[in-house]
Design an enzyme around this catalytic site. Structure first.
Site: not given
Ligand code: AMP
Length: 116
Positions: A100, A96, A31, A94, A87, A102
């Protein structure tokens, strides 16, 4: 404009990322904003937007992701204590919209505070 998620772009090699693990169904990356000494993202190649949209045909994929979580926990030395977070939706934090998991480890978690 592309409606591909940032994770699809990473999977397709359009955005560079250090893939710690890859197989035909998923990738694992660090992350970018780690919340624990070990903070990995286990990301299916199939772009399911969020867990609630998963369907019975995704059952094997979801099981596979959990097996990869276990493998990554062993590889990062946190098999005796880690937290797995999904999430779901804006209300669930969430950001993204490409399913996924974590994997958070090598940190002591508060057993009374699952939801922080
Ligand atoms: P969520 O909030 O569960 O959707 O988690 C999305 C996660 O993706 C967050 O913890 C971000 O820090 C991580 N994230 C976003 N862009 C990138 C990236 N380019 N490389 C690695 N992690 C990322």
């Amino acid at each position: 404009m592309s409606d591909k998620s940032i994770f699809s772009k990473i999977i397709d090699g359009e955005i560079p990322a250090d893939k710690l693990y890859e197989d035909d169904q998923c990738i694992v990356i660090q992350d970018i904003q780690p919340k624990a000494p070990t903070h990995l993202l286990i990301i299916p190649k199939q772009p399911i937007p969020m867990l609630v949209e998963a369907r019975p045909e995704h059952q094997a994929l979801l099981g596979h992701l959990l097996l990869v979580v276990g493998e990554m926990a062993r590889r990062t030395g946190c098999e005796d204590g880690f937290r797995l977070v999904i999430n779901n939706g804006e209300g669930g934090g969430q950001t993204v919209f490409h399913l996924h998991m974590h994997l958070l480890g090598n940190k002591k978690f508060d057993e009374d505070d699952l939801a922080s």
